[in-house]
Enzyme design. Sequence first.
Site, PDB file in Angstrom:
ATOM      1  N   SER A 248      58.111  85.233  79.157  1.00 31.60           N
ATOM      2  CA  SER A 248      58.936  84.228  79.823  1.00 31.60           C
ATOM      3  C   SER A 248      59.360  83.174  78.811  1.00 31.60           C
ATOM      4  O   SER A 248      58.687  82.953  77.808  1.00 31.60           O
ATOM      5  CB  SER A 248      58.152  83.552  80.958  1.00 31.60           C
ATOM      6  OG  SER A 248      58.903  82.494  81.518  1.00 31.60           O
ATOM      7  N   HIS A 249      60.458  82.531  79.105  1.00 30.46           N
ATOM      8  CA  HIS A 249      60.893  81.398  78.281  1.00 30.46           C
ATOM      9  C   HIS A 249      59.938  80.214  78.427  1.00 30.46           C
ATOM     10  O   HIS A 249      59.888  79.353  77.562  1.00 30.46           O
ATOM     11  CB  HIS A 249      62.313  80.980  78.663  1.00 30.46           C
ATOM     12  CG  HIS A 249      63.357  81.891  78.116  1.00 30.46           C
ATOM     13  ND1 HIS A 249      63.537  83.177  78.575  1.00 30.46           N
ATOM     14  CD2 HIS A 249      64.266  81.703  77.130  1.00 30.46           C
ATOM     15  CE1 HIS A 249      64.519  83.739  77.898  1.00 30.46           C
ATOM     16  NE2 HIS A 249      64.977  82.874  77.016  1.00 30.46           N
ATOM     17  N   SER A 250      59.196  80.193  79.512  1.00 29.34           N
ATOM     18  CA  SER A 250      58.243  79.119  79.776  1.00 29.34           C
ATOM     19  C   SER A 250      56.815  79.645  79.682  1.00 29.34           C
ATOM     20  O   SER A 250      56.455  80.572  80.410  1.00 29.34           O
ATOM     21  CB  SER A 250      58.471  78.559  81.182  1.00 29.34           C
ATOM     22  OG  SER A 250      57.376  77.770  81.594  1.00 29.34           O
TER      23      SER A 250
ATOM     24  N   ASP B 156      61.771  87.478  81.894  1.00 32.73           N
ATOM     25  CA  ASP B 156      62.436  86.618  82.863  1.00 32.73           C
ATOM     26  C   ASP B 156      63.952  86.514  82.674  1.00 32.73           C
ATOM     27  O   ASP B 156      64.691  86.541  83.632  1.00 32.73           O
ATOM     28  CB  ASP B 156      61.803  85.227  82.910  1.00 32.73           C
ATOM     29  CG  ASP B 156      61.903  84.434  81.619  1.00 32.73           C
ATOM     30  OD1 ASP B 156      62.398  84.958  80.600  1.00 32.73           O
ATOM     31  OD2 ASP B 156      61.471  83.264  81.620  1.00 32.73           O
TER      32      ASP B 156
ATOM     33  N   GLY C 270      61.840  79.170  75.375  1.00 30.98           N
ATOM     34  CA  GLY C 270      62.392  80.257  74.577  1.00 30.98           C
ATOM     35  C   GLY C 270      61.371  81.363  74.458  1.00 30.98           C
ATOM     36  O   GLY C 270      60.324  81.346  75.095  1.00 30.98           O
TER      37      GLY C 270
END
Length: 133
Positions: free
Chosen positions: A15-17, A74, A50
Amino acid sequence: MSSLRPGNVGIVIVSHSPKIAEGAADMVRQMVGDAVPLAWTGGDVDGGLGTNVAGILAAIETAWSPAGVAILVDLGGAETNSEMAVEMLPEDRRARVLVCNAPVVEGAVIAATESSGGSSLAAVKRSAEEFYA
């Protein structure tokens, strides 16, 4: 971040998070316990939003299983970086790592549930992606 169980497909959440990746992994663990190898990665190298190829490679290694690894992502950048990471794997492992086109949280839970029953990598990917169809 992982428990190895050789017969089951490993699951990687990208995921970016970092918080989303970790939360999705927590949900998987609550659903299937330690029945599947599991790893997550999120955020860029500076700690912002990112993804990064090195983190994805490390997660693949952590969740590695001879049965293969299914990657749940994601957003588009996570998919691109995951595909780059797969291309960087040793040749004998590349075919045993697949990026799934499925929602990251729901797909990860479904993929892990399928994996925990001993299903093949292709079946794990198909089950995750059926949710999206």
